[in-house]
Design an enzyme around this catalytic site. Structure first.
Site, PDB file in Angstrom:
ATOM      1  N   GLN A  32       0.833  -1.199   0.000  1.00 27.97           N
ATOM      2  CA  GLN A  32       0.000   0.000   0.000  1.00 27.97           C
ATOM      3  C   GLN A  32       0.874   1.258   0.000  1.00 27.97           C
ATOM      4  O   GLN A  32       2.078   1.182   0.202  1.00 27.97           O
ATOM      5  CB  GLN A  32      -0.914   0.002   1.232  1.00 27.97           C
ATOM      6  CG  GLN A  32      -0.187  -0.299   2.555  1.00 27.97           C
ATOM      7  CD  GLN A  32      -1.027  -1.061   3.568  1.00 27.97           C
ATOM      8  OE1 GLN A  32      -2.252  -1.099   3.464  1.00 27.97           O
ATOM      9  NE2 GLN A  32      -0.382  -1.659   4.560  1.00 27.97           N
ATOM     10  N   HIS A  63      -8.734   2.579  19.748  1.00 26.95           N
ATOM     11  CA  HIS A  63      -7.949   1.477  20.320  1.00 26.95           C
ATOM     12  C   HIS A  63      -8.549   0.970  21.627  1.00 26.95           C
ATOM     13  O   HIS A  63      -8.564  -0.229  21.892  1.00 26.95           O
ATOM     14  CB  HIS A  63      -6.478   1.902  20.492  1.00 26.95           C
ATOM     15  CG  HIS A  63      -5.780   2.047  19.178  1.00 26.95           C
ATOM     16  ND1 HIS A  63      -5.079   3.176  18.809  1.00 26.95           N
ATOM     17  CD2 HIS A  63      -5.722   1.207  18.111  1.00 26.95           C
ATOM     18  CE1 HIS A  63      -4.596   3.011  17.586  1.00 26.95           C
ATOM     19  NE2 HIS A  63      -4.979   1.833  17.144  1.00 26.95           N
ATOM     20  N   ASP A  87       0.177  -0.297  13.815  1.00 26.91           N
ATOM     21  CA  ASP A  87       0.602   0.910  14.540  1.00 26.91           C
ATOM     22  C   ASP A  87       0.918   0.618  15.998  1.00 26.91           C
ATOM     23  O   ASP A  87       1.623   1.386  16.649  1.00 26.91           O
ATOM     24  CB  ASP A  87      -0.463   2.016  14.404  1.00 26.91           C
ATOM     25  CG  ASP A  87      -1.848   1.532  14.775  1.00 26.91           C
ATOM     26  OD1 ASP A  87      -2.037   1.108  15.923  1.00 26.91           O
ATOM     27  OD2 ASP A  87      -2.749   1.551  13.907  1.00 26.91           O
ATOM     28  N   GLU A 107       0.479  -8.769  11.210  1.00 24.29           N
ATOM     29  CA  GLU A 107       0.409  -7.601  10.318  1.00 24.29           C
ATOM     30  C   GLU A 107       1.029  -7.978   8.984  1.00 24.29           C
ATOM     31  O   GLU A 107       2.165  -8.444   8.927  1.00 24.29           O
ATOM     32  CB  GLU A 107       1.155  -6.430  10.988  1.00 24.29           C
ATOM     33  CG  GLU A 107       1.489  -5.262  10.096  1.00 24.29           C
ATOM     34  CD  GLU A 107       0.275  -4.555   9.481  1.00 24.29           C
ATOM     35  OE1 GLU A 107      -0.531  -4.014  10.236  1.00 24.29           O
ATOM     36  OE2 GLU A 107       0.167  -4.567   8.235  1.00 24.29           O
ATOM     37  N   GLY A 139      -3.029 -12.256   7.716  1.00 26.59           N
ATOM     38  CA  GLY A 139      -3.872 -12.714   8.811  1.00 26.59           C
ATOM     39  C   GLY A 139      -4.821 -13.833   8.405  1.00 26.59           C
ATOM     40  O   GLY A 139      -5.162 -14.700   9.217  1.00 26.59           O
ATOM     41  N   ASP A 155      -8.163  -5.579  13.495  1.00 27.06           N
ATOM     42  CA  ASP A 155      -7.843  -4.141  13.461  1.00 27.06           C
ATOM     43  C   ASP A 155      -7.342  -3.851  12.051  1.00 27.06           C
ATOM     44  O   ASP A 155      -6.168  -3.577  11.829  1.00 27.06           O
ATOM     45  CB  ASP A 155      -6.763  -3.863  14.512  1.00 27.06           C
ATOM     46  CG  ASP A 155      -6.433  -2.391  14.612  1.00 27.06           C
ATOM     47  OD1 ASP A 155      -7.097  -1.564  13.959  1.00 27.06           O
ATOM     48  OD2 ASP A 155      -5.476  -2.063  15.347  1.00 27.06           O
ATOM     49  N   SER A 156      -8.251  -3.953  11.096  1.00 27.77           N
ATOM     50  CA  SER A 156      -7.838  -3.967   9.690  1.00 27.77           C
ATOM     51  C   SER A 156      -8.061  -2.624   9.018  1.00 27.77           C
ATOM     52  O   SER A 156      -8.719  -1.737   9.561  1.00 27.77           O
ATOM     53  CB  SER A 156      -8.654  -5.018   8.943  1.00 27.77           C
ATOM     54  OG  SER A 156      -9.983  -4.578   8.833  1.00 27.77           O
ATOM     55  N   THR A 157      -7.542  -2.527   7.816  1.00 25.22           N
ATOM     56  CA  THR A 157      -7.902  -1.420   6.928  1.00 25.22           C
ATOM     57  C   THR A 157      -9.307  -1.687   6.373  1.00 25.22           C
ATOM     58  O   THR A 157      -9.931  -2.700   6.688  1.00 25.22           O
ATOM     59  CB  THR A 157      -6.869  -1.328   5.787  1.00 25.22           C
ATOM     60  OG1 THR A 157      -6.487  -2.666   5.424  1.00 25.22           O
ATOM     61  CG2 THR A 157      -5.624  -0.608   6.213  1.00 25.22           C
TER      62      THR A 157
END
Ligand code: SAM
Length: 274
Positions: A32, A63, A87, A107, A139, A155-157
């Site tokens: 990306q 979070h 992050d 990740e 993942g 906790d994805s895009t």
């Protein structure tokens, strides 16, 4: 005076504009486009493929609500996995729970973690904790092999590029297999105003794998529309009243009362779930 503005094209007809003080990094990773910039209103910001992922001013909301809600629903979370989340903010919050023995971060893009270590020390410090284990892989595949986890967090895009598969029923079925008998999962599921179809896809997909599926909400100003949803799937434990002996500190958004209230949905959101 010269003003520089970052614009996120959130949908075909909605944009977010943030004034930028400095651009610190801009690179194409194998997965990306990654940008780090300092904004006037929201502090330092991480952007992937044009979409804001996190800012230092509002990251605590996302979070804390992604992590503390499922961790409090599970009676005794010890083994935790996070898919995405490079992050480090979610790992930081998970480590506030004394019961947790290990947190595995899966990740796909190592460059996100490298950028976080360089530009977001308050988020990424947690990744060096002895209980934190990093896996740089997809993942989707990692979860297929995983077993006996107590809580799995997605906790994805957004559901584009490498994250598409993380929004599909087969993936939720793999997550259910990766969880022990009282296992709980959570996935960020986008905005009821701007992505109602994503919420429906996530909820319907999770219902194929979990007997209990509940949506909850939080206010994240830099995400599309500011009203953000999370979908919780549970193999047993219900999001009910909290054990008052279990506290988590410090937090800035999550409280026991916010936890309970977050599951109370406005009518138009309830209507999405039928
Ligand atoms: N808090 C953010 C949000 O809700 O917009 C998400 C932050 S986190 C930076 C999202 C991470 O998910 C990205 O770093 C991306 O590389 C990762 N990701 C996307 N697809 C993935 C996959 N299939 N497996 C593992 N990580 C993935």
């Amino acid at each position: 005076m010269l003003e520089v503005w970052f614009t996120e094209q959130q949908t075909a007809s909605v944009r977010l504009g943030l004034r930028v003080d400095a651009i610190l990094a801009k690179q194409k990773t194998p997965y990306q486009e990654l940008v780090v910039a300092d904004t006037t209103a929201y502090g330092r910001m991480l952007v992937l493929d044009g979409a804001v992922q996190t800012t230092t001013v509002d990251e605590f909301v996302y979070h804390e609500m992604l992590t503390h809600v499922p961790l409090m629903v599970h009676p005794n979370p010890r083994q935790v996995a996070i898919v995405g989340g490079g992050d480090g903010g979610a790992v930081r919050e998970v480590l506030k729970h004394g019961s947790v023995d290990a947190v595995h971060l899966v990740e796909i893009d190592q460059r996100v973690v490298e950028a976080a270590r360089c530009y977001f020390p308050a988020l990424s410090e947690s990744l060096s904790h002895p209980k934190a284990h990093l896996h740089f892989t997809d993942g989707l595949q990692w979860v297929r092999e995983a077993r006996n986890f107590d809580v799995v967090m997605i906790d994805s895009t957004d559901p584009i590029g490498p994250a598409i598969g993380l929004f599909q029923p087969e993936f939720y079925q793999s997550v259910a297999q990766a969880l022990g008998p009282e296992g709980v999962m959570v996935a960020q599921s986008e905005s009821p105003f701007l992505q109602p179809a994503v919420i429906q896809t996530v909820v319907r997909g999770m219902r194929t794998a979990f007997p209990v599926v509940r949506l909850y909400l939080a206010a994240v100003p830099t995400y599309p529309s500011g009203l953000w949803s999370f979908t919780l799937g549970s193999k047993g434990p219900l999001p009910g009243p909290l054990d008052p002996r279990r506290v988590v500190t410090p937090t800035r958004y999550w409280t026991p009362a916010v936890h309970t209230a977050a599951f109370v949905l406005p009518r138009f959101v309830e209507d999405l779930l039928v």
